[in-house]
Write an enzyme that holds these catalytic residues in place. Structure first.
Site, PDB file in Angstrom:
ATOM      1  N   HIS A  53       0.827  -1.411  -0.036  1.00 17.92           N
ATOM      2  CA  HIS A  53       0.008  -0.004   0.047  1.00 17.92           C
ATOM      3  C   HIS A  53       0.807   1.537   0.001  1.00 17.92           C
ATOM      4  CE1 HIS A  53       1.022   0.856   4.265  1.00 17.92           C
ATOM      5  NE2 HIS A  53       0.882  -0.643   4.551  1.00 17.92           N
ATOM      6  N   CYS A  63       3.575  -5.077   6.476  1.00 17.25           N
ATOM      7  CA  CYS A  63       2.876  -4.832   5.189  1.00 17.25           C
ATOM      8  C   CYS A  63       4.086  -4.046   4.480  1.00 17.25           C
ATOM      9  CB  CYS A  63       1.735  -3.832   5.617  1.00 17.25           C
ATOM     10  SG  CYS A  63       0.137  -4.285   5.784  1.00 17.25           S
TER      11      CYS A  63
END
Length: 204
Positions: free
Chosen positions: A164, A180
């Protein structure tokens, strides 16, 4: 030249060589509408040149269209034909929170809503009001940034890991996340335009 001076010259040359990038910078994707509006408001930061977006030579056994993440070097590669790849600088997981393995893109969202995960709420209880409110709407201050690729394990389960954007671009090139893979917002937009549901992802 004395041995000590020779060593210093060689060391300096090696340092300069480490700053060079063997590749070609790729242009930013064209943005408009909400993307242009939010990007203008999003946090800005300079990053080392080696973590900018380049097309580079890259040999791999993974098929064209795959994503390969080198967590140690903080690079993400999108595999192109002909032994090439688009290389992006990324922020990856802290040593205790990193992960490796194979996954695929199970879902994709533009300017996604962010919901603090349970383990994060345990570590940072001050985020509980955000969870109680149903999460944080997408926007320039959202931790997920401009785009999110939701990674699923090969058996279909949500891995809970994402590729992301970020509202902390100054941390690109570091190991700082809870697992992440974070990208600059403009890079997340560029990668998002290249992938699809089912894209293979390998994290090393």
């Amino acid at each position: 030249m004395s041995p000590s001076k020779w060593f210093l010259v060689a060391l300096g040359a090696a340092s300069l060589a480490g700053c060079n990038v063997a590749g070609q910078k790729t242009p930013d994707p064209r943005v408009s509408g909400r993307d242009a509006e939010f990007l203008a408001l999003a946090p800005k930061a300079s990053i080392p040149s080696e973590f900018e977006r380049y097309q580079v030579d890259y040999r791999t056994s993974e098929p064209v269209g795959s994503i390969v993440v080198d967590s140690h070097a903080h690079y993400l590669y999108y595999i192109l034909p002909g032994g090439k790849a688009i290389r992006y600088g990324v922020a990856t997981g802290q040593d205790a929170m990193g992960w490796t393995g194979r996954a695929y893109v199970g879902a994709m969202q533009e300017w996604p809503r962010w919901m603090p995960p349970k383990d994060m709420l345990q570590r940072w209880p001050h985020l509980q009001p955000t969870a109680d409110a149903g999460g944080l709407p997408g926007g320039p201050d959202n931790p997920l940034g401009s785009r999110a690729l939701y990674l699923h394990y090969p058996d279909g389960r949500d891995s809970m890991y994402r590729i992301h954007g970020t509202n902390e671009p100054e941390k690109i090139g570091q190991g700082v996340s809870s697992g992440c893979i974070r990208m600059r917002d403009i890079d997340a937009i560029d990668l998002y335009s290249r992938v699809k549901i089912g894209t293979k992802v390998v994290v090393m």
